[in-house]
Design an enzyme around this catalytic site. Structure first.
Site, PDB file in Angstrom:
ATOM      1  N   GLU A 136      -0.968  -8.968  -5.396  1.00 52.19           N
ATOM      2  CA  GLU A 136      -2.321  -9.426  -5.733  1.00 52.19           C
ATOM      3  C   GLU A 136      -2.346 -10.904  -6.110  1.00 52.19           C
ATOM      4  OE1 GLU A 136      -4.994  -8.051  -5.070  1.00 52.19           O
ATOM      5  OE2 GLU A 136      -4.298  -6.031  -4.614  1.00 52.19           O
ATOM      6  N   TYR A 187     -10.660  -9.850 -11.220  1.00 50.98           N
ATOM      7  CA  TYR A 187     -10.347  -9.200  -9.955  1.00 50.98           C
ATOM      8  C   TYR A 187      -8.960  -8.550  -9.992  1.00 50.98           C
ATOM      9  CZ  TYR A 187      -8.324  -8.304  -5.543  1.00 50.98           C
ATOM     10  OH  TYR A 187      -7.646  -7.661  -4.560  1.00 50.98           O
ATOM     11  N   ASP A 219     -14.211  -9.012  -5.105  1.00 58.76           N
ATOM     12  CA  ASP A 219     -13.639 -10.214  -4.501  1.00 58.76           C
ATOM     13  C   ASP A 219     -14.602 -10.701  -3.414  1.00 58.76           C
ATOM     14  OD1 ASP A 219     -13.292  -8.584  -2.307  1.00 58.76           O
ATOM     15  OD2 ASP A 219     -11.242  -9.238  -1.922  1.00 58.76           O
ATOM     16  N   ARG A 258       0.826  -1.205   0.000  1.00 59.71           N
ATOM     17  CA  ARG A 258       0.000   0.000   0.000  1.00 59.71           C
ATOM     18  C   ARG A 258       0.859   1.253   0.000  1.00 59.71           C
ATOM     19  NH1 ARG A 258      -4.712  -2.148   4.178  1.00 59.71           N
ATOM     20  NH2 ARG A 258      -5.805  -3.365   2.592  1.00 59.71           N
TER      21      ARG A 258
END
Length: 365
Positions: A43, A126, A144, A31
DNA sequence: CTCCCGTAGG
DNA sequence: CCTACGGGAG
């Protein structure tokens, strides 16, 4: 010409979550970056995997392979070894393939939009949405498990989230909810909210900022939503491993496609429909492999290990067998078995059950 | 025991 | 559309 876009439906939803997010978000390394490579790594690792389990793997991968070029240049087996224990090993093989593709076909630069990201192997709807929004700020809503759960409860959607056809309904709603000003923060916020507050079991409704608007809470249906059909029961498989040893080596082989643990290493294997495999059959198998038992070694007790996957149970028995002589070269060719020393074995990517057997049993003998 | 649910391939 | 593919937390 009227170019105004439709106002988001239910503006309270994004407002509440965008206020909740900065106060509750976990501090996670991916992040702090807009590097699409690092975000893609995180991811793929987090597909079907909890943050707590995936975090050490992420740190290992960004350290070992700081750029997509480093990952692309690594041998696939080394990548699989770093992935060991994380499960769904096709993710690692696809990830490695995609790294090479990005280097070769995209000049080392990740595609910068949803449609193009979707073409990468191992990147589905996603993950493409996540990378597009987190790395490039594209306004595309992620869907998700967390998002399914939150939307289902807040808006009282009873469509079965396990059914692919339900996706449309959720996607339509999410597209209406995502604000143009902060699509990335919104995506992060909904998923984090689902992971931390609107959890599958015992959600924290008491201090929920959406309590007043939440359909499930207002109707006493929090425990009934989301609706999700049960997965079918898993089958049990019986593995009989012949752990062939000679000198300080043990024979292992790489598992093939179309079964669990593709690309990982285990031992000579006979699979049966029932738990039993007689000693005679074990010897038949050994003979078929061209091996002969050393007579100067005491027979070792058969070790049994059980390994549970979401879709099957594996009951494995390990027959440790000392060979009179090395396996003939022709057998090595046909069976794929090859001798490895302990340190070589350590470097091979292996299913957790096999790694445990080697660490707890094999090396103690 | 239940829960986690993204992607590929058939 | 359906099924296969992990490993861990609670």
């Amino acid at each position: 010409m009227n170019t105004q876009t439709a106002l988001p439906a239910h503006p309270y939803f994004a407002q509440a979550l965008l206020e909740w997010y900065p106060r509750h978000r976990r501090d996670l390394p991916w992040r702090h970056t807009r590097d699409p490579y690092a975000i893609w790594l995180s991811e793929v690792i987090l597909q079907q995997t909890r943050v707590k389990q995936g975090l050490p793997y992420y740190l290992d991968f960004v350290t070992t392979y700081p750029t997509v070029h480093d990952l692309a240049a690594a041998p696939e087996e080394e990548v699989l070894r770093h992935w060991q224990g994380l499960g769904y090993y096709s993710r690692a093989r696809n990830m490695h393939h995609t790294a090479q593709q990005v280097v070769r076909e995209y000049g080392g630069q990740f595609p910068n939009n949803y449609a193009e990201l979707l073409k990468l192997r191992g990147v589905g709807q996603y993950t493409a949405a996540a990378i597009a929004s987190f790395a490039f700020g594209e306004k595309v809503a992620v869907l998700d498990g967390n998002v399914f759960r939150v939307l289902s409860r807040v808006f009282g959607i009873t469509a079965d989230i396990a059914a692919p056809a339900s996706r449309k309904e959720f996607q339509l709603l999410a597209n209406q909810l995502i604000p143009a000003e902060a699509p990335d923060e919104f995506n992060q916020a909904v998923m984090e909210f689902g992971a931390i507050q609107c959890t599958p079991v015992n959600p924290d409704c008491l201090f929920c900022p959406l309590q007043r608007e939440c359909y499930a809470f207002q109707h006493g249906m929090v425990n009934q939503l989301p609706v999700k059909t049960k997965a079918k029961a898993s089958r049990t498989r019986y593995f009989h491993y012949l752990v062939l040893r000679h000198g300080d080596t043990v024979y292992m082989r790489r598992r093939g496609p179309k079964d669990i643990w593709h690309g990982l290493y285990d031992f000579a294997l006979t699979e049966t429909e029932t738990p039993e495999l007689s000693a005679l059959e074990v010897l038949d198998t050994l003979e078929a492999l061209g091996g002969q038992v050393a007579t100067n070694r005491a027979e070792e007790p058969v070790q049994a290990l059980r390994h549970v996957l979401s879709h099957q149970k594996v009951e494995a028995r390990f027959h440790s067998i000392w060979l009179e002589a090395p396996l003939p070269a022709s057998v090595i060719t046909t069976s794929g078995l090859a001798p490895y020393t302990a340190s070589q074995t350590e470097e091979l990517p292996k299913p957790i059950m096999i790694a445990n057997y080697i660490n707890n049993r094999l090396n103690k003998n």
